[in-house]
Design an enzyme around this catalytic site. Structure first.
Site, PDB file in Angstrom:
ATOM      1  CD  GLU A   1      -2.930  -0.804   2.464  1.00 16.80           C
ATOM      2  OE1 GLU A   1      -4.003  -1.431   2.470  1.00 16.80           O
ATOM      3  OE2 GLU A   1      -2.592  -0.032   3.383  1.00 16.80           O
ATOM      4  CB  CYS A   2       0.627   4.322   0.107  1.00 10.35           C
ATOM      5  SG  CYS A   2       0.811   6.094  -0.169  1.00 10.35           S
TER       6      CYS A   2
END
Length: 463
Positions: free
Chosen positions: A332-333
């Site tokens: 994530e991210c």
């Protein structure tokens, strides 16, 4: 649920974190077990709550989990606590849109039947403060505005003027905090610098905050308001397993100053599904935890530590080999940036043929997400709610196999990367409303960690 109070603000930057974290510290210093919560998807403020309370910081986000889970999640998080302090997000009534209260601090306060302590930055006003307090008190009659804390007050005379202005409204002023740069927390592009990056300095600062709250705010009254909150009966949310797993897989989880954005409930769900969580620090450790069947690369600040991450070539090579093995890898991210070829010109893991750079504009907001294809954790076409919060960008922006179809503000677009066992995107998810994500990840880690599967997948090109 135990005693509880919501610390809200008139806007972002008025001192909510100062008051909430200081109140947590002051109450803990009195020997109370205190649970901190943060309204919204923020990862950083809960880190300060955790440092002040000695308990995991937690989030209450009515958009990500749905309003129906707010009270159950609060009951779960507050188990064993004497009092809960809930820090709001943005202004008291700011939420997912301008058309309603969804995901606002006001909505969460009403769902918790909790009194609200409103923080105002009074640095550049005197009698005008009364108009603000009256407006916030009257805007939603269903909300209990129980008191006010005035922040950045300049002098005793200034405090007197402010109190005189508010007194006719009948809203108690619980206290005032003077302007004090020593109580400021360093900031960077996504807000406060995470607590874990400066732990020793932050512990000293939080001690000073607790002392400042004791001097400037009537903590006894705040505690009395919290204890006067009506009973919030009902069931607690729980990370209940669907059934005993066929084994005990190890899930490797990046946990460091570069990758620190974890929701506590996500980790609890993995444990409940039978996983052994093996944390490692990509800034210092040169190998992944032995025997890992799945790998989680969370969000954080890899751009701040790009040099250290790049210099750790043994770990980068292991991450790339893990990705080639076909075992589930969820990023994530910040994890997405780490999997790319470069980040601000420094070599990363090379799993994805993208280059990440820091940009001057912020990508921020809630997203309606639909899984673009089936993967270890997500079924094709399944709907989720998530959020984005980043100043970075990647080129090219998407691959042939995106992870998500996203929608927000009437626009739709594809985002992220999906191939083999890798699921990487900018989207952050809270799994409380989707416990099957953890169950599936654990099951996939058991199924795909066999030597024969890894050998079969090693020669494949990801993208």
């Amino acid at each position: 649920m135990s005693a509880r109070i919501v610390v809200a603000g008139t806007a972002s930057g008025v001192g909510k974190t100062t008051v909430a974290t200081g109140l947590i510290g002051a109450l803990r210093a009195r020997g109370l077990a205190v649970q901190g919560f943060k309204v919204g998807p923020d990862y950083i403020d809960p880190g300060f709550h955790a440092l002040a309370s000695g308990r995991p910081g937690r989030n209450l986000d009515a958009y990500l989990s749905g309003p129906e889970l707010i009270a159950p999640l609060a009951r779960h998080g507050a188990a064993g606590a004497d009092v809960s302090v809930v820090e709001g997000v943005m202004g008291l009534f700011d939420g997912a849109s301008g058309r309603g209260e969804l995901a606002s601090t006001a909505q969460v306060a009403k769902l918790l039947r909790a009194p609200v302590l409103l923080v105002l930055d009074a640095a550049a006003m005197s009698r005008s403060v009364a108009a603000i307090v009256q407006g916030y008190r009257d805007f939603d009659p269903a909300l209990e505005l129980a008191g006010v804390v005035l922040n950045r007050v300049g002098s005793e005379r200034h405090e007197q003027l402010l109190r005189e202005a508010i007194e006719p409204l009948g809203v108690p002023v619980l206290g005032c905090l003077r302007r004090d740069e020593k109580l400021a927390v360093p900031e960077r592009h996504l807000g406060l610098v995470p607590a874990a990056e400066r732990e020793a300095e932050n512990r000293a600062m939080l001690g000073a905050l607790a002392e400042a709250l004791e001097r400037g705010v009537d903590v006894d009254v705040a505690l009395g308001l919290a204890r006067a909150a009506p009973d919030l009966g009902g069931p607690a949310w729980g990370p209940h397993p669907a059934g005993p797993p066929a084994g005990t897989p190890r899930v490797a989880i990046a946990q460091s100053a570069a990758f620190s954005f974890h929701y506590e409930e996500n980790l609890e769900l993995l444990r409940a599904a039978g996983a052994e969580l093996a944390f490692f620090d990509p800034l210092r450790e040169e190998s992944l935890p032995a025997g890992a069947g799945a790998l989680l690369l969370a969000g954080g600040f890899p751009e701040v530590f790009a040099a250290e991450l790049s210099e750790n070539s043994p770990l980068r090579e292991e991450v790339a080999a893990f990705a080639r093995s076909g075992r589930p890898l969820l990023a994530e991210c910040g994890g997405l940036l780490y999997l790319g070829a470069e980040l601000d010109g420094r070599e990363m893991c090379g799993v994805l043929p993208v280059k990440g750079t820091m940009r001057g504009r912020l990508s921020l907001g809630y997203r309606e997400a639909t899984a673009a294809a089936a993967s270890a954790c997500f079924g094709a076409g399944e709907a989720f709610r998530g959020h984005e919060f980043h100043y970075s960008g990647i080129e090219p922006a998407g691959g042939k196999s995106p992870a998500w179809r996203l929608a927000a503000g009437g626009a739709e677009w594809s985002e992220g990367f999906l191939r083999g066992g890798v699921h990487a995107s900018y989207l952050h998810l809270h799994w409380a409303a989707h416990p099957e994500v953890a169950t599936r990840l654990v099951a996939a880690s058991l199924r795909l960690a066999s030597p024969s599967h890894i050998q079969k997948e090693q020669g494949k090109v990801l993208l």
